[in-house]
Design a protein around this motif. Structure first.
Motif, short mmCIF file in Angstrom:
data_model
loop_
_atom_site.label_atom_id
_atom_site.label_comp_id
_atom_site.label_asym_id
_atom_site.label_seq_id
_atom_site.Cartn_x
_atom_site.Cartn_y
_atom_site.Cartn_z
N PHE A 380 5.23 3.97 12.62
CA PHE A 380 3.94 4.29 13.25
C PHE A 380 3.59 3.29 14.35
CE2 PHE A 380 1.31 7.75 11.51
CZ PHE A 380 2.27 8.31 10.70
N ALA A 381 3.94 2.03 14.04
CA ALA A 381 3.66 1.01 15.06
C ALA A 381 4.41 1.32 16.34
CB ALA A 381 4.03 -0.37 14.54
N ALA A 382 5.66 1.74 16.18
CA ALA A 382 6.48 2.07 17.35
C ALA A 382 5.85 3.23 18.11
CB ALA A 382 7.89 2.40 16.93
N LEU A 383 5.37 4.22 17.35
CA LEU A 383 4.77 5.40 17.97
C LEU A 383 3.52 5.02 18.78
CD1 LEU A 383 4.86 8.55 18.08
CD2 LEU A 383 3.24 8.53 16.18
N GLY A 384 2.69 4.17 18.17
CA GLY A 384 1.42 3.81 18.83
C GLY A 384 1.57 2.67 19.82
N GLY A 385 2.78 2.14 19.93
CA GLY A 385 2.98 1.06 20.88
C GLY A 385 2.40 -0.27 20.41
N GLU A 386 2.35 -0.45 19.08
CA GLU A 386 1.85 -1.74 18.57
C GLU A 386 3.03 -2.57 18.07
OE1 GLU A 386 -1.67 -2.22 16.77
OE2 GLU A 386 -2.59 -0.34 17.43
N THR A 387 2.76 -3.85 17.79
CA THR A 387 3.86 -4.72 17.36
C THR A 387 4.29 -4.38 15.94
OG1 THR A 387 2.12 -6.29 16.88
CG2 THR A 387 3.53 -6.77 18.77
N GLU A 388 5.62 -4.38 15.78
CA GLU A 388 6.16 -4.07 14.45
C GLU A 388 6.17 -5.34 13.61
OE1 GLU A 388 9.81 -1.88 14.76
OE2 GLU A 388 9.10 -0.86 16.57
N LEU A 389 6.21 -5.15 12.30
CA LEU A 389 6.21 -6.30 11.40
C LEU A 389 7.60 -6.47 10.81
CD1 LEU A 389 2.94 -5.63 9.35
CD2 LEU A 389 3.25 -7.27 11.20
N SER A 390 8.01 -7.73 10.66
CA SER A 390 9.27 -7.93 9.92
C SER A 390 8.93 -8.76 8.69
CB SER A 390 10.30 -8.64 10.79
OG SER A 390 9.86 -9.92 11.10
N LEU A 391 9.26 -8.18 7.53
CA LEU A 391 8.88 -8.85 6.28
C LEU A 391 10.11 -9.34 5.55
CD1 LEU A 391 6.60 -6.43 6.64
CD2 LEU A 391 5.89 -7.41 4.46
N LYS A 392 9.91 -10.45 4.88
CA LYS A 392 10.96 -10.90 3.98
C LYS A 392 10.87 -10.07 2.71
CE LYS A 392 10.36 -15.63 5.27
NZ LYS A 392 8.97 -15.77 5.26
N GLU A 393 11.97 -10.05 1.97
CA GLU A 393 11.89 -9.44 0.64
C GLU A 393 10.82 -10.19 -0.11
OE1 GLU A 393 15.45 -8.88 -1.87
OE2 GLU A 393 16.49 -8.68 0.06
N ASN A 394 10.21 -9.58 -1.01
CA ASN A 394 9.12 -10.16 -1.81
C ASN A 394 7.97 -10.73 -1.00
OD1 ASN A 394 9.75 -12.79 -1.03
ND2 ASN A 394 10.58 -13.38 -3.03
N GLU A 395 7.77 -10.17 0.19
CA GLU A 395 6.59 -10.59 0.95
C GLU A 395 5.62 -9.42 1.06
OE1 GLU A 395 7.31 -11.81 4.97
OE2 GLU A 395 5.35 -12.76 5.14
N ALA A 396 4.33 -9.73 1.09
CA ALA A 396 3.32 -8.70 1.36
C ALA A 396 2.37 -9.23 2.42
CB ALA A 396 2.55 -8.38 0.08
N ILE A 397 1.98 -8.34 3.29
CA ILE A 397 1.05 -8.74 4.36
C ILE A 397 -0.19 -7.87 4.27
CG2 ILE A 397 0.71 -8.75 6.87
CD1 ILE A 397 3.62 -9.42 7.19
N VAL A 398 -1.35 -8.49 4.49
CA VAL A 398 -2.59 -7.72 4.50
C VAL A 398 -2.84 -7.23 5.92
CG1 VAL A 398 -5.09 -7.84 4.24
CG2 VAL A 398 -3.60 -8.98 2.58
N VAL A 399 -3.11 -5.95 6.06
CA VAL A 399 -3.44 -5.42 7.38
C VAL A 399 -4.88 -4.92 7.39
CG1 VAL A 399 -2.85 -3.77 9.19
CG2 VAL A 399 -1.06 -4.74 7.75
N GLU A 400 -5.58 -5.29 8.45
CA GLU A 400 -6.99 -4.94 8.54
C GLU A 400 -7.22 -4.35 9.93
OE1 GLU A 400 -10.99 -7.38 7.60
OE2 GLU A 400 -9.60 -8.30 8.99
N GLN A 401 -8.11 -3.38 9.99
CA GLN A 401 -8.44 -2.83 11.31
C GLN A 401 -9.45 -3.72 11.98
OE1 GLN A 401 -9.21 1.21 9.58
NE2 GLN A 401 -8.71 1.78 11.69
N GLU A 438 -4.23 -1.41 14.38
CA GLU A 438 -4.81 -0.08 14.23
C GLU A 438 -3.74 0.93 13.87
OE1 GLU A 438 -7.88 -0.01 14.36
OE2 GLU A 438 -8.28 -1.93 15.36
N VAL A 439 -2.63 0.44 13.35
CA VAL A 439 -1.51 1.35 13.12
C VAL A 439 -1.89 2.47 12.15
CG1 VAL A 439 0.81 1.52 12.19
CG2 VAL A 439 0.22 -0.37 13.72
N LEU A 440 -2.48 2.11 11.05
CA LEU A 440 -2.94 3.12 10.11
C LEU A 440 -4.44 2.96 9.93
CD1 LEU A 440 -0.13 2.80 7.44
CD2 LEU A 440 -0.39 4.61 9.15
N SER A 441 -5.07 4.06 9.63
CA SER A 441 -6.52 3.98 9.55
C SER A 441 -6.97 3.94 8.10
CB SER A 441 -7.10 5.18 10.31
OG SER A 441 -8.25 5.63 9.71
N GLU A 442 -7.39 2.79 7.66
CA GLU A 442 -7.93 2.63 6.30
C GLU A 442 -8.97 1.53 6.36
OE1 GLU A 442 -7.79 3.96 3.06
OE2 GLU A 442 -9.38 2.47 3.04
#
Ligand code: ATP
Ligand code: MG
Lengths: 631, 254
Positions: A380-401, A438-442
């Motif tokens: 989705f990030a690629a579609l919307g032209g936003e920066t993609e995320l690269s995560l390590k295994e066992n990593e979680a990132i919080v995303v906020e609008q 703003e990749v996903l709306s929540e």
């Protein structure tokens, strides 16, 4: 020759003297008439424009009328001021006060009538010009075609004949005939350098500081509460600034001989202080009027951008689709096909991505959290032209609008950072950091986890499909058409950003137009105040420069004096107004917690630019006139 | 110092009017010359041409060997305020300035130092008897005082040539005597050349030489010699010879 004939001829043969007064009256009529043309435009009375806008127009019309009254009265009083000597002569020759009042009355009726007619004619041209601007700048669905404004003409004619009649009566009654000797000395008599009190000067500075301070300090809804007191304090401060502080400064300057007696300064400052009373009044009016203009336009423009920019920011995709909760898979499939069909119909090249948003239980009951696979997020990030995320295994990132506004309570990211992602096997993954996108709306934010972690999440409590399309650049018109169809056929489920923006702009168009118009009217009026101020003094100025030229004044020196004089007149009130406007818009941006710097700079910058151009133009003609008179 | 050769002035209009006709006139450095003549004879016109406020139709004007009418506008402005001093018939004071400011105006334009200006102004004020009104505005002073302020302003930059159009026109005989002795002393001390238009034989008798104009032409001139009283008598005689009663002149001005 009867006295009436005398009064009549007096106007005709003294054309030059009357022209400034005539022009400013004509201008006022023109403004009102242009406004009336729009107010009574069939497109507005058709009922499609909302009530508030109509009410706003009525209020604005009233303001313009009251304003006209004062403007004409003001023009008239300085016009009469410059004719003191003439009245003195007439009295000396045996004219009675009654005769002079009668003469002034007749003159004003005569000029007023001519000004009204000429103003209406000029208004027709002006209206056409404004319409051209409006058509190109704003989206107004009901096209504001040009019509023959019978009603507007009648109303303007009646209102202004009435206004001029009232003013004529008013002036001829209050025209106290001063002592003859004062009249004869006329313009030579000092209008009195106004006294400046130190206390009031300090008060002026204090009021402005307090007003500005409050305006800049308050946040949120408090802005509304503070608005009226701040406006009063600042208005008062502005008045004192011009009538006291500036007089005080000039007096100090005059007292300092090494400055005052330096080259052409003496010519410049002596005149300034001589006219300070008139100037102070003009400066004050111009500053306030311009502030109104700047703030009105800035507010509307800022508000519009707040609405539209916000939407644009949170919606990076051309079309998004999210079904109702109860929709079956068939319906969803059907909907998506329909959207694709519509996009194809309009020949839109668009890429599509879809995702299943999965919600999981948390420790707290009644609260689900959205957890997204990194690969899904990146698609989705690629579609919307936003920066993609690269995560390590066992990593979680919080995303906020970033654009999401949560009223009260802790921020979404804070809640999510405190909590954690629970895995099937009882382990927990702590989120590492927060990302805004703003990749996903929540609105409540979500976690993005590595694909491998996602495998271990267990069963989601619920899931919904989300589909997004992104059209290639440069298909604006097609996208709008598609958006319209989508809106009709898949109401609320499919959302087209461009079409919503178009709808907002359309609804906002007339309001913005009125705001823009009022702003322009006020600003142009401020300009005409200045012009009038300058040209009532022109004869005296010519006289002065003629005298000095005989002693020896080079062209460069003449230019320098005139240049500074006009620059001071033109820029000191505008600079104050610009500062006022900037403070007002800053307060506005605090109210919405929305950055208005760009909008404010555009609005204030364009006004400053217009003023500079106006200054250059007026200076050119003024210098030409003065030069010609001393040749 | 000043040399006019064959200066003529024709006012164009519905009917062209020849106000000056082939005037030749020369003034030495430090000389004090009065110009007299009936009303409308062209005195003010002549003065305007010398003061560069007006162009001659034909003929040459030379001041210190230069023709000021050939200067550029800027050079002319500088020339006026450095070399020439004017006392106008209508004073030409600026009503937005105080008396003192009016007096120093030509110096301020030239960027003189405040201290210098103050000194010069107060020296002049004392000698003209206007120190008490230095801080008044121009509408607060009498015609005679205004006349003296105008004289002070014309002299503050120590011009080489001082031009005066009826400097005593607004004064009573006591005041006009003061002003005349003032002018004479400047003339003697500073070696300033002086050219004065006047209708007043009394004032004219302070000069070294009186030039009479009539119908735009030089009519005659008389020199002062030793005795001022005799000179005064000769002026009166010449005036009555030129055009009837000498008293006619004193009442008419531009
Ligand atoms: N601007 C003008 N245009 C046309 N004619 C003029 C103009 N100025 C002066 N004249 C005429 O030129 C003649 C000389 O005028 P001037 O002002 O030099 O007289 P004057 O000797 O100064 O008279 P007075 O003693 O009354 O001041 C007069 O006949 C006058 O009518
Ligand atoms: Mg004359």
């Amino acid at each position: 020759m009867t006295f009436r004939q005398f009064a009549f001829n007096n106007v005709l043969r003294n054309k030059r003297l009357y022209i400034a007064y005539f022009l400013s009256s004509m201008f006022t009529v023109m403004v009102f008439f242009t406004f009336a043309i729009f107010a009574f435009h069939p497109a507005f009375s058709g009922g499609s424009v909302n009530e508030n806008a109509l009410f706003g127009m009525a209020v604005a019309g009233g303001i313009i009328y009251v304003f006209s009254f004062f403007f004409v009265l003001y023009s008239m009083s300085s016009f009469l001021q410059s004719r003191k000597k003439e009245f003195g002569l007439l009295i000396m020759l045996g004219a009675s006060n009654k005769q002079i009042r009668w003469m002034v009355f007749l003159e004003n009726i005569f000029i007023g009538f001519l000004a009204t007619v000429a103003g209406i004619l000029a208004g027709l041209v002006f209206a056409k010009a404004i319409l051209l601007v409006a058509e190109n700048v704003l989206i107004i669905s009901e096209s504001l075609y040009f019509y023959f404004p019978t009603l507007a003409i009648v109303i303007t004619l009646v209102s202004f004949i009435f206004l001029f009649f009232c003013i004529s009566v008013f002036v001829s009654v209050i025209l106290r005939t001063n002592k003859l000797v004062n009249l004869i000395k006329g313009d030579k008599q000092s209008k009195g350098e106004p006294k400046a009190s130190v206390i009031l000067s300090i008060l002026a500075a204090l009021l402005l500081i307090v007003g500005y301070g409050t305006a800049l300090y308050v946040k949120g809804v408090n802005v509304v509460v503070a608005m009226v007191p701040v406006i009063i304090v600042v208005t008062l401060g502005t008045y004192l600034l011009f009538t006291q502080l500036s007089v005080y400064v000039i007096r100090q300057l005059k007292r300092n001989k090494s400055i005052f007696w330096r080259k052409t300064n003496m010519l410049l400052f002596s005149d300034l202080s001589f006219r300070m009373k008139d100037n102070a009044r003009t400066f004050f009016m111009v500053a306030i009027i311009s502030t109104v203009a700047f703030s009105a336009i800035g507010t509307l423009y800022g508000f519009q951008s707040y609405l539209t920019k916000g939407i644009k920011e949170v919606n990076p995709y051309t079309v998004t689709y999210s079904p109702w909760g109860g929709d079956s898979e068939e319906i969803i499939e059907q909907d998506i096909n329909e959207i694709n069909a519509i996009l194809q119909e309009e020949n839109i090249d668009a890429k599509m991505e879809s995702i299943e948003l999965t919600y999981f239980d948390t420790h707290e009951k009644d609260r689900n959290v959205l957890i997204v696979r990194a690969s899904d997020y990146n698609r989705f990030a690629a579609l919307g032209g936003e920066t993609e995320l690269s995560l390590k295994e066992n990593e979680a990132i919080v995303v906020e609008q970033s654009g999401a506004v949560v009223a009260g309570g802790p921020k979404a990211s804070e809640v999510l950072m405190k909590s954690s992602v629970q895995l099937d096997n009882g382990q927990e993954v702590q989120p590492s950091h927060v990302v805004e996108s703003e990749v996903l709306s929540e609105i409540n934010g979500y976690y993005v986890v590595h694909d491998k972690v996602y495998e271990n999440l267990g069963r989601p409590v619920r899931s919904e499909i989300n589909v997004a399309w992104k059209a290639n650049e440069g298909q604006h018109d097609q996208v709008l058409d598609a958006g319209k169809k989508l809106n009709e056929q898949l109401e609320y489920k499919a959302f087209s950003v461009d079409y919503s923006l178009f709808e907002i702009n359309k609804a906002f168009g007339p309001i913005l137009f009125i705001g823009l118009f009022i702003g322009i009217v006020f600003f142009v009026s401020a300009g005409s105040f200045l012009y009038f101020r300058l040209f009532t003094d022109l004869e005296g100025e010519k006289q002065k420069f003629r005298s000095i030229a005989k002693i020896g004044l080079t062209q460069a020196e003449l230019k320098k004096v005139v240049n500074r004089q006009i620059a001071l007149l033109f820029f000191s009130p505008i600079v104050v107004a610009l500062i006022h406007g900037a403070v007002a818009l800053t307060a506005l941006s605090h109210m919405f917690d929305y950055n208005l710097i760009e909008e404010a700079s555009i609005v204030l910058g364009s006004f400053a630019l217009i003023q500079i151009i106006y200054f250059l133009l007026v200076r050119f003609f003024y210098v030409k006139q003065v030069k010609r008179s001393i040749m | 110092m000043l040399k006019l050769s064959k200066v003529s002035k024709v006012y164009e209009g519905k009917v062209a009017y020849r106000a000056l006709n082939d005037i030749n006139l020369e003034i030495e450095k430090g000389e004090f010359v009065a110009i007299m003549g009936p009303s409308g004879s062209g005195k003010t016109t002549l003065l305007n041409i010398i003061s560069t406020n007006d162009q001659p139709t034909t003929g040459e004007v030379e001041i210190d060997g230069k023709n000021p009418h050939k200067l550029t506008k800027n050079a002319l402005a500088k020339f006026r305020r450095n070399e020439l001093g004017f006392i106008f018939q209508d004073f030409n004071l600026m009503h937005t300035l105080t008396v003192e400011e009016n007096i120093v105006l030509p110096l301020t334009l030239d960027g003189a130092r405040v201290k210098v200006m103050k000194e010069k102004a107060s020296k002049l004020a004392v000698s003209l008897g206007i120190e008490s009104i230095m801080n008044k505005r121009t509408y607060e002073i009498s015609g005679g005082q205004a006349q003296r302020v105008a004289i002070a302003r014309a002299m503050i930059h120590e011009p080489k040539l001082l031009l005066a159009d009826e400097p005593t026109g607004n004064l009573d005989s006591k005041a006009s005597k003061d002003v005349m002795s003032m002018l004479v002393s400047i003339n003697e001390k500073e070696k300033t050349s002086l050219l004065m238009v006047t209708h007043d034989p009394q004032a004219a008798s302070y000069s070294d030489r009186v030039v009479f104009i009539r119908d735009g032409k030089l009519h005659s001139e008389i020199h002062r010699g030793e005795n001022r009283q005799a000179f005064f008598q000769k002026i009166i005689d010449m005036l009555s010879l030129m055009g009837g009663d000498g008293n006619d002149f004193s009442s008419v001005r531009v």
